[in-house]
Design an enzyme around this catalytic site. Sequence first.
Site, mmCIF file in Angstrom:
data_model
loop_
_atom_site.group_PDB
_atom_site.id
_atom_site.type_symbol
_atom_site.label_atom_id
_atom_site.label_comp_id
_atom_site.label_asym_id
_atom_site.label_seq_id
_atom_site.Cartn_x
_atom_site.Cartn_y
_atom_site.Cartn_z
ATOM 1 N N CYS A 1 -24.404 25.670 4.429
ATOM 2 C CA CYS A 1 -23.845 27.015 4.421
ATOM 3 C C CYS A 1 -22.960 27.162 3.190
ATOM 4 C CB CYS A 1 -23.014 27.264 5.679
ATOM 5 S SG CYS A 1 -22.380 28.960 5.755
ATOM 6 N N CYS B 1 -15.196 23.920 9.477
ATOM 7 C CA CYS B 1 -16.586 23.824 9.927
ATOM 8 C C CYS B 1 -17.295 22.657 9.246
ATOM 9 C CB CYS B 1 -17.302 25.132 9.616
ATOM 10 S SG CYS B 1 -19.072 25.062 9.940
ATOM 11 N N GLY C 1 -25.367 27.492 9.129
ATOM 12 C CA GLY C 1 -25.660 28.608 8.239
ATOM 13 C C GLY C 1 -25.034 29.915 8.643
ATOM 14 N N GLU C 2 -24.959 30.818 7.675
ATOM 15 C CA GLU C 2 -24.493 32.193 7.899
ATOM 16 C C GLU C 2 -25.760 33.055 7.975
ATOM 17 O OE1 GLU C 2 -21.678 34.537 8.254
ATOM 18 O OE2 GLU C 2 -23.577 35.602 8.456
ATOM 19 N N SER D 1 -24.167 35.575 14.993
ATOM 20 C CA SER D 1 -22.768 35.257 14.716
ATOM 21 C C SER D 1 -22.552 35.287 13.212
ATOM 22 C CB SER D 1 -22.451 33.867 15.268
ATOM 23 O OG SER D 1 -21.142 33.496 14.915
ATOM 24 N N SER E 1 -16.726 35.747 13.490
ATOM 25 C CA SER E 1 -15.764 34.652 13.365
ATOM 26 C C SER E 1 -14.497 35.197 12.733
ATOM 27 C CB SER E 1 -16.345 33.547 12.479
ATOM 28 O OG SER E 1 -17.516 33.042 13.046
ATOM 29 N N HIS F 1 -10.741 34.077 13.445
ATOM 30 C CA HIS F 1 -9.959 32.871 13.144
ATOM 31 C C HIS F 1 -8.573 33.100 12.554
ATOM 32 C CE1 HIS F 1 -13.677 30.989 14.090
ATOM 33 N NE2 HIS F 1 -14.262 31.357 12.992
ATOM 34 N N ASN G 1 -13.239 21.282 16.936
ATOM 35 C CA ASN G 1 -13.880 19.975 17.097
ATOM 36 C C ASN G 1 -13.668 19.174 15.816
ATOM 37 O OD1 ASN G 1 -15.202 20.068 19.777
ATOM 38 N ND2 ASN G 1 -16.121 21.897 18.882
HETATM 39 S S1 SF4 Z 1 -20.152 30.739 8.074
HETATM 40 FE FE1 SF4 Z 1 -20.460 29.550 9.970
HETATM 41 S S2 SF4 Z 1 -21.770 27.807 9.352
HETATM 42 FE FE2 SF4 Z 1 -20.926 28.730 7.458
HETATM 43 S S3 SF4 Z 1 -19.107 27.509 7.004
HETATM 44 FE FE3 SF4 Z 1 -18.430 29.321 8.196
HETATM 45 S S4 SF4 Z 1 -18.434 28.638 10.353
HETATM 46 FE FE4 SF4 Z 1 -19.647 27.136 9.162
#
Ligand code: SF4
Length: 373
Positions: free
Chosen positions: A110, A117, A166-167, A198, A220, A222, A298
Amino acid sequence: MVNLLDFDLDTLTARCEQLGEKRFRAVQLFRWIHQRGVSDFAQMSDLARSLRERLPSLARVAAPPVASEQASDDGTTKWLFDVGGGNAVETVYIPEPDRGTLCVSSQAGCAVGCRFCATGHQGFSRNLTTAEIVGQLWFAEHELRRRLGPAAGERAIDNVVMMGMGEPLQNYGALLPALRVMLDDHGYGLSRRRVTVSTSGVVPMIDRLREDCPVALAVSLHASDDALRDQLVPLNRKYPLNELLEACVRYLEAAPRDFITFEYCMLDGVNDTLEQARALVRLVRDRVACKLNLIPFNPFADSGLRRSPPERVAAFAGVLQDAGIVTTVRRTRGDDIAAACGQLAGEVRDRTRVSQRIARGTITVVPAAPARR
Ligand code: SF4
């Protein structure tokens, strides 16, 4: 030779018509592939014999090969698919009493490089093709049906979350046909409410998805302010919170659910104070109909981050709930096989040096507030 897992029904129909075949032949073929998991054209008994004989020289049906499989004590299964060129992506099946969920990858690595991540830390190699995305579902669904037998019911997987490596919205061209295959009644027949994309917040593509194929959306988040989110989710520098939330509001006009799910990874001393919880309430309440999903971080090697203690997660959730925001704390599954959220790393040739950028980045860690309300 084309891989038929690359095609949604409309594209397959167009291909069949080029071969002089009618639409109903494409429907038959599509159903054999996706509903029955058959890849051998000779077994597709209701196809015209002439077509059955021509197809092997023109096309194939093939998911990426499975490089390994791991089973967790809690029933979670993780497959590593070899997508060639030294890259491998991960797919996770999560059985629950009322549903079977498959977490699907969209890219080898990604490029977004979120700080917390494991996939982001691996860097980015390439986008998956539609066949590689659909192939994860095709393989898992039919493999699980074979293993579970009648216990699988009509289908083994009735919930797909594009939350693997991945995104997905940075691979939109391959994602869109894959979503259509998942939703098609002649394919997997999944409900729009049971297919979730997502995203870390690719604003223009959220708008495209709303137009083209509105499914459930998870974002996401955060962080509750741009300064911190710039550090945790670098894409925020391009699409800051205000723009992202406006896109969410627009998305709700077409969404199959009447809320957006906001994901919030709980990082000890970074984004988990009660003041940050209150700021989050001020940010989203009265603006975007939403649910908050708090995710215990995690940990993985070299992340430099820690999981928030459970009591702080509970206190943070309490602030949100008291403000009337539906809030859940995600139960981690597959911890023992590194299949939990944010742990998927696969094997990636980092062509864009994302991992080096992350390694150079610094993060401001605020002192952890006591878990009082
Ligand atoms: S977009 Fe999703 S897969 Fe890509 S770095 Fe961020 S959390 Fe990880």
